[in-house]
Enzyme design. Structure first.
Site, short mmCIF file in Angstrom:
data_model
loop_
_atom_site.label_atom_id
_atom_site.label_comp_id
_atom_site.label_asym_id
_atom_site.label_seq_id
_atom_site.Cartn_x
_atom_site.Cartn_y
_atom_site.Cartn_z
N GLY A 73 45.00 53.06 35.10
CA GLY A 73 43.69 52.76 35.66
C GLY A 73 43.29 53.71 36.78
CD GLN A 74 38.43 53.87 40.70
OE1 GLN A 74 38.36 52.64 40.74
NE2 GLN A 74 37.55 54.64 41.30
CG ASP B 171 47.78 51.05 31.47
OD1 ASP B 171 47.41 51.16 32.66
OD2 ASP B 171 47.02 50.65 30.57
CB ILE B 172 47.72 46.80 28.50
CG1 ILE B 172 47.71 45.93 27.24
CG2 ILE B 172 46.31 47.26 28.88
CD1 ILE B 172 47.04 44.60 27.42
CG ASP C 230 49.98 42.15 27.47
OD1 ASP C 230 49.68 41.85 28.65
OD2 ASP C 230 49.50 41.58 26.47
CE1 TYR D 112 39.00 42.28 40.41
CE2 TYR D 112 37.40 42.27 42.18
CZ TYR D 112 38.49 42.83 41.57
OH TYR D 112 39.09 43.94 42.11
CE LYS E 232 42.02 42.03 42.42
NZ LYS E 232 43.27 42.81 42.31
CB ILE F 183 38.13 52.96 44.94
CG1 ILE F 183 38.90 51.92 45.78
CG2 ILE F 183 38.80 54.32 45.02
CD1 ILE F 183 40.34 51.70 45.32
#
Ligand code: SER
Length: 314
Positions: free
Chosen positions: A11-12, A34-35, A48, A138, A142, A168
């Site tokens: 990811g990012q 990673d998935i 996963d 979300y 979190k 970000i």
């Protein structure tokens, strides 16, 4: 065996962290998972986080000292599939925390978010401690996640550290499915087409941070002596705050013909529930946090990296 394991490495944040962590642990000291299939990543395994057996095998094989658990669905994607958001963001995290305790991992990083704040939190600025009643699924994951960080520290002594990241912005890896993603896409569209349609309204002010600052904050937090980490949920982290209109003006300094228009969609409601600015005093006091980039410095650097790519391509 690897010193450091990054889960959700494709990811990012993961993709930007890898070169920095490679410098520290060397290629062989780093394992990634990673998935999605990412064979280009060092020490990669496709896993996963909801597959406990595969996750166990990963920990058993790598026996890492440090774990970065970055696998999650971002805010917009989560809103479109709340059940999956809960499974990945919560059950996935619990699975990793349990293995970190079993395999005696020394330090864990988990990305928190400004999404823990909600309409009843102070917005300008949002302090470290206040009412937290997030309205997005979300944000709910979190908030529960940062409480799990504190719980595993209290209950098992697991040294979990976390930052409430603002949006970000970076050129190293594309974000996916976030409400703050417009602030990345706008630069690419400005360079490629000279125009951008924003999915947030012109005056939507949100906390943001330039990726080099976000990554430096992450490593500084992880390097800090355990005794200096007073916040065991997740630290408020500020870089800058701006609106789409201000970002467009910043881009226009370099691309004078750049045009922006506004077509808010369901992400507007998510953005409206978040704070405009963040008070990160505890991060500054406890481990010396200080951002380097403001809006124009970020724009200059982003365009400096993106423009040559498209000039070469054209
Ligand atoms: N940048 C994230 C998002 O928009 C917030 O943590 O989902």
């Amino acid at each position: 065996m690897a010193d450091t394991l990054i889960i959700g490495a494709g990811g990012q944040i993961g993709r930007e962290l890898i070169p920095l962590l490679e410098k520290r642990s060397g290629k062989d000291g780093l394992a990634t998972a990673d998935i999605n299939d990412c064979p280009e990543l060092p020490g990669f395994r496709k896993v996963d986080v909801l597959d406990r057996k595969a996750l166990f095998a990963l920990f058993e094989h790598e026996r890492p000292s440090v774990v970065y658990h970055l696998a999650a669905l971002l805010s917009a994607t989560s809103e479109q599939n709340p059940q999956k958001a809960w499974d990945v963001n919560m059950q996935g995290f619990l699975n990793v925390l349990e293995l970190c305790v079993s395999f005696e991992v020394k330090k864990v990083f988990w990305p928190g978010s400004i999404a823990v704040f909600g309409p009843t939190s102070p917005r300008n600025p949002a302090p470290q401690s206040c009412v937290l009643e997030p309205t997005s699924i979300y944000g709910i994951t979190k908030l529960a996640g940062e409480q799990l960080c504190a719980y595993y520290f209290r209950r098992y002594g697991l040294d979990v550290r976390s930052l409430r990241y603002p949006g970000i912005v970076g050129y190293g890896a594309p974000p996916g499915g976030g409400t703050t993603d417009y602030a990345v896409h706008i630069y690419y569209e400005a360079v490629q087409t000279g125009r951008y349609v924003s999915f947030l309204s012109e005056d939507t002010r949100l906390p943001m941070i330039y990726a080099p600052d976000a990554l430096r904050a992450t490593l500084e937090l992880m390097d800090a002596p355990a005794a200096s980490i007073r916040i065991r949920t997740s630290y408020n982290l500020a870089g800058m705050s701006f609106t789409p209109k201000e970002l467009a003006a910043s881009i226009r300094r370099k691309i004078p013909d750049f045009e922006i228009s506004y077509r808010p969609d369901f992400r507007q409601a998510i953005a409206d529930s978040w704070p405009q600015t963040i008070d990160d005093t505890p991060a500054r006091e406890d481990w010396g946090w200080k951002p380097e980039y403001d809006l124009d410095a970020m724009t200059d650097d982003m365009l400096g990296h993106i423009q040559p790519i498209y000039r070469l391509g054209s």
